[in-house]
Design an enzyme around this catalytic site. Structure first.
Site, PDB file in Angstrom:
ATOM      1  N   LYS A   1      35.581  28.213  25.884  1.00  0.00           N
ATOM      2  CA  LYS A   1      36.617  27.518  26.546  1.00  0.00           C
ATOM      3  C   LYS A   1      37.772  28.715  26.714  1.00  0.00           C
ATOM      4  O   LYS A   1      37.858  29.600  25.913  1.00  0.00           O
ATOM      5  CB  LYS A   1      37.270  26.379  25.762  1.00  0.00           C
ATOM      6  CG  LYS A   1      37.380  26.415  24.292  1.00  0.00           C
ATOM      7  CD  LYS A   1      38.415  27.233  23.744  1.00  0.00           C
ATOM      8  CE  LYS A   1      39.912  27.452  24.195  1.00  0.00           C
ATOM      9  NZ  LYS A   1      40.515  28.361  23.362  1.00  0.00           N
TER      10      LYS A   1
ATOM     11  N   TYR B   1      43.012  22.224  24.312  1.00  0.00           N
ATOM     12  CA  TYR B   1      42.889  21.278  23.131  1.00  0.00           C
ATOM     13  C   TYR B   1      43.988  20.133  23.289  1.00  0.00           C
ATOM     14  O   TYR B   1      43.377  18.995  22.918  1.00  0.00           O
ATOM     15  CB  TYR B   1      43.297  21.803  21.858  1.00  0.00           C
ATOM     16  CG  TYR B   1      42.167  22.925  21.641  1.00  0.00           C
ATOM     17  CD1 TYR B   1      40.716  22.537  21.126  1.00  0.00           C
ATOM     18  CD2 TYR B   1      42.582  24.262  21.342  1.00  0.00           C
ATOM     19  CE1 TYR B   1      39.712  23.541  21.033  1.00  0.00           C
ATOM     20  CE2 TYR B   1      41.685  25.438  21.191  1.00  0.00           C
ATOM     21  CZ  TYR B   1      40.092  24.730  20.665  1.00  0.00           C
ATOM     22  OH  TYR B   1      39.281  25.692  20.599  1.00  0.00           O
TER      23      TYR B   1
HETATM   24  P1  NAD Z   1      39.507  38.757  21.524  1.00  0.00           P
HETATM   25  O1  NAD Z   1      40.497  39.519  22.570  1.00  0.00           O
HETATM   26  O2  NAD Z   1      39.684  38.819  20.009  1.00  0.00           O
HETATM   27  O3  NAD Z   1      38.021  39.277  21.889  1.00  0.00           O
HETATM   28  C1  NAD Z   1      37.897  39.553  23.271  1.00  0.00           C
HETATM   29  C2  NAD Z   1      36.583  40.339  23.266  1.00  0.00           C
HETATM   30  O4  NAD Z   1      36.380  40.652  24.782  1.00  0.00           O
HETATM   31  C3  NAD Z   1      36.585  41.801  22.527  1.00  0.00           C
HETATM   32  O5  NAD Z   1      35.486  42.094  22.142  1.00  0.00           O
HETATM   33  C4  NAD Z   1      36.975  42.626  23.667  1.00  0.00           C
HETATM   34  O6  NAD Z   1      36.430  44.024  23.388  1.00  0.00           O
HETATM   35  C5  NAD Z   1      36.131  42.191  24.775  1.00  0.00           C
HETATM   36  N1  NAD Z   1      36.753  42.452  26.117  1.00  0.00           N
HETATM   37  C6  NAD Z   1      35.916  42.962  27.474  1.00  0.00           C
HETATM   38  N2  NAD Z   1      36.635  43.277  28.053  1.00  0.00           N
HETATM   39  C7  NAD Z   1      38.075  43.012  27.984  1.00  0.00           C
HETATM   40  C8  NAD Z   1      39.062  43.343  28.642  1.00  0.00           C
HETATM   41  N3  NAD Z   1      39.379  43.521  29.987  1.00  0.00           N
HETATM   42  N4  NAD Z   1      40.294  43.050  27.938  1.00  0.00           N
HETATM   43  C9  NAD Z   1      40.150  42.256  26.800  1.00  0.00           C
HETATM   44  N5  NAD Z   1      39.309  41.998  26.358  1.00  0.00           N
HETATM   45  C10 NAD Z   1      37.922  42.468  26.649  1.00  0.00           C
HETATM   46  O7  NAD Z   1      39.444  37.174  21.905  1.00  0.00           O
HETATM   47  P2  NAD Z   1      38.993  35.991  21.139  1.00  0.00           P
HETATM   48  O8  NAD Z   1      39.950  35.468  20.473  1.00  0.00           O
HETATM   49  O9  NAD Z   1      37.619  36.349  20.432  1.00  0.00           O
HETATM   50  O10 NAD Z   1      38.715  35.115  22.397  1.00  0.00           O
HETATM   51  C11 NAD Z   1      37.476  35.171  23.328  1.00  0.00           C
HETATM   52  C12 NAD Z   1      37.065  33.854  23.878  1.00  0.00           C
HETATM   53  O11 NAD Z   1      36.827  32.810  22.971  1.00  0.00           O
HETATM   54  C13 NAD Z   1      38.108  33.174  24.861  1.00  0.00           C
HETATM   55  O12 NAD Z   1      37.617  32.460  25.809  1.00  0.00           O
HETATM   56  C14 NAD Z   1      38.796  32.201  23.776  1.00  0.00           C
HETATM   57  O13 NAD Z   1      39.654  31.226  24.269  1.00  0.00           O
HETATM   58  C15 NAD Z   1      37.637  31.653  22.940  1.00  0.00           C
HETATM   59  N6  NAD Z   1      37.994  31.336  21.509  1.00  0.00           N
HETATM   60  C16 NAD Z   1      37.654  29.953  21.269  1.00  0.00           C
HETATM   61  C17 NAD Z   1      37.836  29.533  20.034  1.00  0.00           C
HETATM   62  C18 NAD Z   1      37.275  28.242  19.690  1.00  0.00           C
HETATM   63  O14 NAD Z   1      37.723  27.680  18.726  1.00  0.00           O
HETATM   64  N7  NAD Z   1      36.338  27.701  20.452  1.00  0.00           N
HETATM   65  C19 NAD Z   1      38.649  30.291  18.991  1.00  0.00           C
HETATM   66  C20 NAD Z   1      39.063  31.520  19.551  1.00  0.00           C
HETATM   67  C21 NAD Z   1      38.738  32.178  20.735  1.00  0.00           C
END
Ligand code: NAD
Length: 362
Positions: free
Chosen positions: A134, A218
């Protein structure tokens, strides 16, 4: 034609031939059905590293088999920790070659939201099933393209709304469906946390940042699931207390929803405020949840004395096992792409309302 399809056609051919000539041949010719699906994670950031990969170790029907990363320095750590083969490591360029990997059945897209469409469409074109985090994508158009790509390739699509797999949240949905306390009158739904980061994609518009897609969905899910119907209009207001950080996107979004049955919802989401609760007022009672979108600690109570507190250590293993079983048994996904799209339709209306400072019909 990809390998999976070739194998499928091969097996189908065998089945047809064996059924006609010898039932015994069939026993030897067909493989035992899979009970575990191989999962490849796309994007190895916080959610993949801290939640999804460790949760995969706790599943019965999934196995972490592959990774797709743009950061080669992460590969060794992941291979050591999860015993991943060299042949199951991909980058964003050779990602499409997953098509030829029989060990991978599901691609889980865990990237910034603006990348969800591309990696879902390319993933679906490999013939693998897709789980996508999401918010589904920044626009309705993106969501529709993702659904179409999965339909065209005859693969399943699930959105990572883990809370819908949580029995505590399912209790809220049950009350919405059965209406033991009459109609819903007023909902208050909030989700936010203080994000101290100053340079992250969540503050970048082009990458799909902004609190609405992150915590706002959420608050929106809380309201939609508690109402048990889709909103027909919205009035929203975006704001920020830290314009140096949140100048491209909103830090806080407040929005009011109106539902066809007459219920109203006041919703708040923020990267500047710690809050997480849902209150539903019915004609003859109320329901409260706090938190309402935690990873495994959601709990609440109802005015008739019911305590909502099903023990659940964490939602992610349950989410992935249930999604894997839907694939293995060819059943509909609990949270399909259409559900992600429903939220994004409202999110688009919320942004329009905040931009135009007016009530927007949905
Ligand atoms: P994050 O920033 O920690 O990770 C993002 C990942 O994408 C990294 O590995 C990064 O290297 C990669 N990436 C590739 N191209 C990129 C760019 N141009 N800019 C930035 N990052 C890039 O993010 P996250 O918190 O892991 O979130 C990722 C996804 O997961 C989002 O859609 C977020 O909403 C979702 N998420 C969901 C939940 C949940 O509870 N369901 C919790 C956290 C995150």
């Amino acid at each position: 034609m990809n390998t999976e399809r070739r194998n499928f056609l091969k097996t189908a051919g065998l089945l047809a031939t064996s059924a006609v000539f010898s039932p015994n041949t069939l026993l030897h010719a067909t493989k035992a059905p899979k009970t575990k699906l191989g999962v490849a994670l796309v994007g190895l950031g916080y959610y993949s590293t801290d939640l999804i990969a460790p949760s995969l170790l706790k599943t019965e029907h999934c196995e972490l088999k592959g990774i797709v990363t743009g950061t080669p320095s992460k590969i060794e750590t992941w291979q050591k920790k999860y015993g991943l083969k060299d042949s199951n490591i991909y980058n964003y360029q050779n990602y499409d070659k997953i098509a030829d990997n029989p060990e991978i059945d599901v691609i889980y897209v865990i990237l910034p939201p603006s990348m969800h469409r591309e990696y879902t469409v390319r993933g679906a074109n490999t013939g693998k099933h897709i789980w996508c985090e999401k918010p589904m994508a920044p626009s309705v158009k993106d969501c529709q393209a993702m659904i179409e790509a999965c339909e065209k390739n005859k693969v399943k699509l699930a959105i990572g709304y883990r809370c819908q797999h949580d029995p505590n949240i399912q209790e809220v949905m049950k009350v919405a469906k059965e209406r033991p306390f009459g109609k819903v009158k007023l909902i208050n739904s909030a989700a936010g946390y203080f994000d101290a980061r100053t340079n992250h994609w969540k503050q970048n518009k082009a990458l799909g940042g902004g609190v609405m897609g992150d915590m706002g969905v959420y608050a929106l899910q809380g309201a939609r699931l508690a109402a048990g119907e889709e909103p027909i209009s919205v009035l929203a207001r975006a704001s920020t207390t830290r314009p140096d950080i949140y100048h491209e996107v909103e830090e806080t979004m407040m929005f009011e929803l109106e539902f066809p049955g007459g219920a109203l919802a006041a919703c708040q989401s923020s990267f500047g405020i710690n809050m997480n609760h849902l209150q539903v007022n019915y004609e003859k009672g109320w329901l409260k949840m706090e938190p309402q979108s935690g990873y495994g600690n959601n709990k609440g109570s109802i005015s008739n004395g019911t305590i909502i507190n099903y023990p659940l250590a964490s939602q992610q293993p349950k989410q992935m096992d249930e999604d894997a079983l839907s694939i293995l048994n060819n059943k509909p996904m609990l949270v399909p792409g259409e559900e992600g799209l429903r939220d994004i339709k409202v999110v688009e209306a919320i942004y329009k309302s905040a931009r135009t400072n007016s009530l927007v019909k949905i």
